[in-house]
Write a protein that holds these residues in place. Structure first.
Motif, PDB file in Angstrom:
ATOM      1  N   ASP A  82     -13.320  33.910   4.657  1.00 60.89           N
ATOM      2  CA  ASP A  82     -12.719  34.842   5.609  1.00 60.89           C
ATOM      3  C   ASP A  82     -12.785  34.339   7.049  1.00 60.89           C
ATOM      4  O   ASP A  82     -12.425  35.069   7.979  1.00 60.89           O
ATOM      5  N   GLY A  83     -13.258  33.116   7.245  1.00 59.30           N
ATOM      6  CA  GLY A  83     -13.171  32.486   8.556  1.00 59.30           C
ATOM      7  C   GLY A  83     -14.327  32.707   9.497  1.00 59.30           C
ATOM      8  O   GLY A  83     -14.170  32.557  10.715  1.00 59.30           O
ATOM      9  N   LEU A  84     -15.516  33.039   8.976  1.00 56.76           N
ATOM     10  CA  LEU A  84     -16.653  33.261   9.871  1.00 56.76           C
ATOM     11  C   LEU A  84     -16.989  32.020  10.695  1.00 56.76           C
ATOM     12  O   LEU A  84     -17.278  32.122  11.892  1.00 56.76           O
ATOM     13  N   LEU A  85     -16.931  30.840  10.056  1.00 57.14           N
ATOM     14  CA  LEU A  85     -17.330  29.624  10.767  1.00 57.14           C
ATOM     15  C   LEU A  85     -16.384  29.287  11.911  1.00 57.14           C
ATOM     16  O   LEU A  85     -16.802  28.654  12.886  1.00 57.14           O
ATOM     17  N   ARG A  86     -15.134  29.715  11.821  1.00 60.08           N
ATOM     18  CA  ARG A  86     -14.192  29.495  12.929  1.00 60.08           C
ATOM     19  C   ARG A  86     -14.463  30.467  14.070  1.00 60.08           C
ATOM     20  O   ARG A  86     -14.368  30.113  15.243  1.00 60.08           O
ATOM     21  N   ARG A  87     -14.797  31.701  13.714  1.00 53.78           N
ATOM     22  CA  ARG A  87     -15.001  32.731  14.744  1.00 53.78           C
ATOM     23  C   ARG A  87     -16.393  32.669  15.352  1.00 53.78           C
ATOM     24  O   ARG A  87     -16.576  32.988  16.524  1.00 53.78           O
ATOM     25  N   PHE A  88     -17.375  32.262  14.541  1.00 56.73           N
ATOM     26  CA  PHE A  88     -18.750  32.163  15.033  1.00 56.73           C
ATOM     27  C   PHE A  88     -19.397  30.945  14.380  1.00 56.73           C
ATOM     28  O   PHE A  88     -19.929  31.044  13.281  1.00 56.73           O
ATOM     29  N   PRO A  89     -19.331  29.793  15.024  1.00 54.70           N
ATOM     30  CA  PRO A  89     -19.910  28.570  14.430  1.00 54.70           C
ATOM     31  C   PRO A  89     -21.385  28.767  14.104  1.00 54.70           C
ATOM     32  O   PRO A  89     -22.172  29.157  14.966  1.00 54.70           O
ATOM     33  N   CYS A  90     -21.731  28.522  12.859  1.00 49.18           N
ATOM     34  CA  CYS A  90     -23.109  28.766  12.434  1.00 49.18           C
ATOM     35  C   CYS A  90     -23.403  27.979  11.165  1.00 49.18           C
ATOM     36  O   CYS A  90     -22.540  27.286  10.627  1.00 49.18           O
ATOM     37  N   VAL A  91     -24.637  28.106  10.689  1.00 51.89           N
ATOM     38  CA  VAL A  91     -25.071  27.531   9.424  1.00 51.89           C
ATOM     39  C   VAL A  91     -25.327  28.674   8.461  1.00 51.89           C
ATOM     40  O   VAL A  91     -26.050  29.613   8.790  1.00 51.89           O
ATOM     41  N   LEU A  92     -24.726  28.633   7.270  1.00 56.09           N
ATOM     42  CA  LEU A  92     -24.917  29.645   6.241  1.00 56.09           C
ATOM     43  C   LEU A  92     -25.816  29.082   5.157  1.00 56.09           C
ATOM     44  O   LEU A  92     -25.619  27.946   4.707  1.00 56.09           O
ATOM     45  N   LEU A  93     -26.790  29.867   4.717  1.00 55.25           N
ATOM     46  CA  LEU A  93     -27.757  29.402   3.724  1.00 55.25           C
ATOM     47  C   LEU A  93     -28.034  30.517   2.727  1.00 55.25           C
ATOM     48  O   LEU A  93     -28.174  31.675   3.113  1.00 55.25           O
ATOM     49  N   THR A  94     -28.107  30.172   1.446  1.00 63.15           N
ATOM     50  CA  THR A  94     -28.461  31.144   0.417  1.00 63.15           C
ATOM     51  C   THR A  94     -29.273  30.473  -0.680  1.00 63.15           C
ATOM     52  O   THR A  94     -29.103  29.283  -0.944  1.00 63.15           O
TER      53      THR A  94
END
Length: 247
Positions: free
Chosen positions: A97-109
């Motif tokens: 859904d484009g989170l990394l474009r709107r808020f550059p971050c690192v996602l971890l699970t």
């Protein structure tokens, strides 16, 4: 698994005593879990040959060995935070859904329970990249327990050292549930599911934990869960409107 974990911890305690008090961590025994969980975001993995592998699109599988995790080297690009997500499906939906474009971050699970390797990776990333860390979980006792494990380590394994004390619980919180229910005109209630016996057991154990008793905000969340007697999964928010979580 619970029996194996208990015996391994007993062995670590024995070796700690024999070693004169120098803590023997579980990974020192050479008992390594299978790989579980993934990470992606606006950063790159530095490979052994000196090249860099971008992780913007393809998820990096978290190794099962915490010591291997600590040897990994990453380079920061534009990431502004690390976001720990309880479930792999939610992580991938956020990316789609484009989170990394709107808020550059690192996602971890770690796909549910906070594994040793996932906690080692979070601790390592937070120290190496010096980024603020947040957790996004379901609103239920297990979500809170998972957040606390990432933040403070396992309540039953005093010899473990992998934790991220600066991790902030982003949600879901009781205020989120009330606000979203108001936004949907009470429609959110249809996504609430009653607690199972396992949920109630976890809730009871949370109420007796010192780190919950010492926090007014966590006490309030546990009390709200007890009053509500039901839980809300992150996936339920996808039906509110497209890209609701990203927005």
């Amino acid at each position: 698994p619970a029996v194996v974990d208990a015996r391994l911890l007993d062995l670590c305690r024995m070796l700690t005593l024999v070693g004169g008090g120098s803590a023997c961590a579980r990974e020192a025994l050479g008992v390594i879990a299978a790989p579980r969980g993934s990470m992606l975001g606006t950063l790159s993995l530095r490979l052994a040959d000196g090249s860099h592998e971008p992780l913007h699109a393809d998820a990096f599988a978290i190794p099962g060995d915490p010591l291997e995790v600590l040897r990994l080297r990453f380079t920061q690009s534009s990431a502004r935070a690390i976001l720990v997500v309880e479930k792999d499906a939610v992580l991938r939906r956020l990316a789609e859904d484009g989170l990394l474009r709107r808020f550059p971050c690192v996602l971890l699970t770690s796909c549910g329970y906070a594994t040793l390797s996932a906690r080692a990776l979070l601790m390592h990333r937070a120290e190496q990249l010096r980024l603020p860390c947040f957790a996004l979980t379901d609103w239920n006792p297990h979500g809170l327990a998972i957040m606390l494990t990432y933040q403070q380590g396992s309540a039953s394994r005093e010899l473990e050292r992998y934790a991220c004390p600066n991790l902030c619980w982003l949600g879901l919180l009781s205020d989120d549930v009330r606000r979203i229910d108001d936004e949907t005109g009470g429609g959110l209630r249809r996504g609430l599911v009653g607690f199972s016996a396992n949920d109630l057991s976890t809730l009871g154990s949370l109420e007796s934990r010192a780190n919950v008793a010492g926090s007014a905000s966590l006490q309030a969340e546990v009390a709200a869960m007890r009053r509500e007697g039901s839980k809300l999964d992150l996936e339920s928010l996808h039906v509110v409107r497209p890209r609701y979580l990203v927005d």
